[in-house]
Design a protein around this motif. Sequence first.
Motif, PDB file in Angstrom:
ATOM      1  N   ILE A   3      44.952  49.939  31.018  1.00  0.00           N
ATOM      2  CA  ILE A   3      45.314  50.366  32.372  1.00  0.00           C
ATOM      3  C   ILE A   3      46.696  49.924  32.413  1.00  0.00           C
ATOM      4  O   ILE A   3      47.348  49.115  31.906  1.00  0.00           O
ATOM      5  N   ASN A   4      47.646  50.754  33.373  1.00  0.00           N
ATOM      6  CA  ASN A   4      49.065  50.688  33.684  1.00  0.00           C
ATOM      7  C   ASN A   4      49.245  49.742  34.458  1.00  0.00           C
ATOM      8  O   ASN A   4      48.913  49.945  35.727  1.00  0.00           O
ATOM      9  N   LEU A   5      49.828  48.660  34.080  1.00  0.00           N
ATOM     10  CA  LEU A   5      50.139  47.486  35.222  1.00  0.00           C
ATOM     11  C   LEU A   5      51.557  47.145  35.403  1.00  0.00           C
ATOM     12  O   LEU A   5      51.978  46.470  35.901  1.00  0.00           O
ATOM     13  N   LYS A   6      52.313  48.339  35.189  1.00  0.00           N
ATOM     14  CA  LYS A   6      53.790  48.341  35.441  1.00  0.00           C
ATOM     15  C   LYS A   6      54.193  48.004  37.045  1.00  0.00           C
ATOM     16  O   LYS A   6      55.053  47.171  37.149  1.00  0.00           O
ATOM     17  N   ASP A   7      53.438  48.776  37.792  1.00  0.00           N
ATOM     18  CA  ASP A   7      53.660  48.571  39.233  1.00  0.00           C
ATOM     19  C   ASP A   7      53.553  47.333  39.650  1.00  0.00           C
ATOM     20  O   ASP A   7      53.819  46.523  40.404  1.00  0.00           O
ATOM     21  N   LYS A   8      52.169  46.846  39.219  1.00  0.00           N
ATOM     22  CA  LYS A   8      51.904  45.132  39.619  1.00  0.00           C
ATOM     23  C   LYS A   8      52.845  44.262  39.061  1.00  0.00           C
ATOM     24  O   LYS A   8      53.182  43.458  39.838  1.00  0.00           O
ATOM     25  N   ASP A  28      42.711  38.183  29.874  1.00  0.00           N
ATOM     26  CA  ASP A  28      41.080  38.170  30.498  1.00  0.00           C
ATOM     27  C   ASP A  28      40.860  38.536  31.554  1.00  0.00           C
ATOM     28  O   ASP A  28      39.742  38.943  31.871  1.00  0.00           O
ATOM     29  N   HIS A  29      41.999  38.496  32.675  1.00  0.00           N
ATOM     30  CA  HIS A  29      41.743  38.745  34.049  1.00  0.00           C
ATOM     31  C   HIS A  29      42.330  40.314  34.380  1.00  0.00           C
ATOM     32  O   HIS A  29      43.102  40.436  35.518  1.00  0.00           O
ATOM     33  N   LEU A  30      42.629  41.273  33.450  1.00  0.00           N
ATOM     34  CA  LEU A  30      43.391  42.415  33.656  1.00  0.00           C
ATOM     35  C   LEU A  30      42.906  43.239  34.852  1.00  0.00           C
ATOM     36  O   LEU A  30      43.586  43.970  35.743  1.00  0.00           O
ATOM     37  N   ASP A  31      41.490  43.332  35.081  1.00  0.00           N
ATOM     38  CA  ASP A  31      40.880  44.024  35.904  1.00  0.00           C
ATOM     39  C   ASP A  31      41.350  43.530  37.435  1.00  0.00           C
ATOM     40  O   ASP A  31      41.410  44.268  38.389  1.00  0.00           O
ATOM     41  N   ASP A  32      41.156  42.295  37.517  1.00  0.00           N
ATOM     42  CA  ASP A  32      41.486  41.786  38.854  1.00  0.00           C
ATOM     43  C   ASP A  32      42.942  41.856  39.341  1.00  0.00           C
ATOM     44  O   ASP A  32      43.246  42.425  40.458  1.00  0.00           O
ATOM     45  N   ILE A  33      43.705  42.020  38.297  1.00  0.00           N
ATOM     46  CA  ILE A  33      45.207  42.384  38.395  1.00  0.00           C
ATOM     47  C   ILE A  33      45.387  43.670  38.902  1.00  0.00           C
ATOM     48  O   ILE A  33      46.003  43.970  39.878  1.00  0.00           O
ATOM     49  N   THR A  47      48.688  31.852  42.421  1.00  0.00           N
ATOM     50  CA  THR A  47      47.916  30.442  42.766  1.00  0.00           C
ATOM     51  C   THR A  47      46.687  30.103  41.523  1.00  0.00           C
ATOM     52  O   THR A  47      46.627  29.216  41.311  1.00  0.00           O
ATOM     53  N   ALA A  48      46.149  31.121  41.563  1.00  0.00           N
ATOM     54  CA  ALA A  48      45.099  31.248  40.532  1.00  0.00           C
ATOM     55  C   ALA A  48      45.350  31.178  39.096  1.00  0.00           C
ATOM     56  O   ALA A  48      44.397  31.057  38.226  1.00  0.00           O
ATOM     57  N   ASN A  49      46.728  31.227  38.757  1.00  0.00           N
ATOM     58  CA  ASN A  49      47.248  31.291  37.336  1.00  0.00           C
ATOM     59  C   ASN A  49      46.790  32.373  36.586  1.00  0.00           C
ATOM     60  O   ASN A  49      46.947  32.481  35.423  1.00  0.00           O
ATOM     61  N   THR A  50      46.585  33.474  37.260  1.00  0.00           N
ATOM     62  CA  THR A  50      46.045  34.667  36.390  1.00  0.00           C
ATOM     63  C   THR A  50      47.347  35.518  36.274  1.00  0.00           C
ATOM     64  O   THR A  50      47.543  36.130  35.031  1.00  0.00           O
TER      65      THR A  50
END
Length: 151
Positions: A3-8, A28-33, A47-50
Motif C-alpha cells: 500500500i502506498n502510504l506516502k500521503d498518510k 502490523d496495522h498498515l490497513d488501519d493507517i 494516541t493508539a501508538n500505531t
Amino acid sequence: MPINLKDKKRLASRVTGVGIHRIKFDTDHLDDIADAITRENIRSLITANTIQIKPFTGTSRGRAQTKLDQRHKRGTTQGSKQGRKGARVGKKEVYVAKVRSLRRLLKIAKDRKDLTNPEFWTLYKKVGGNTVRNKAHLRTLMDEIKTKRKD
C-alpha cells in the motif's frame, strides 16, 4: 500488493509538526493507517501508538570535541609556538576584532552625548579605514575633537 502510504506520512507530519522522516508506522496495522483519511483519524492512531514519532537526532559533536581536545593538548606556551604571529592569528581576524571594539567605544561615546552625530561619523570612517591604531589612539582623537569644539 504494498500500500502506498506516502500521503498518510505527509498528513501525519503536518498534524504533529515534525518532519516526514520522523514518522514511523507500525507494520502490523498498515490497513488501519490506509483507512485513516482525516486529521482526526491520524491523531487517534498517534494516541493508539500505531503511528509513532522518532526522537529528534541532532548533529553529533563528537568529532568537534576530539578536535578541541587535541587543540588544548598541544603546547601553546612560549617556545612551543611555531610560525609567525600572522600564521597563527590571521590579519583579518585581528582587524575585525579591533574594529568591533573601537566601534563599540564610539557607540558608547555617542550614546553618552560625548560626540555629536557628524563627529561620530568622521571617527567611524577613520576606524573603518584602519587609520585608528587602538583604543588609546581613538580616545586621543575624541579628546582632540572635544578641545576643537570648545575653541
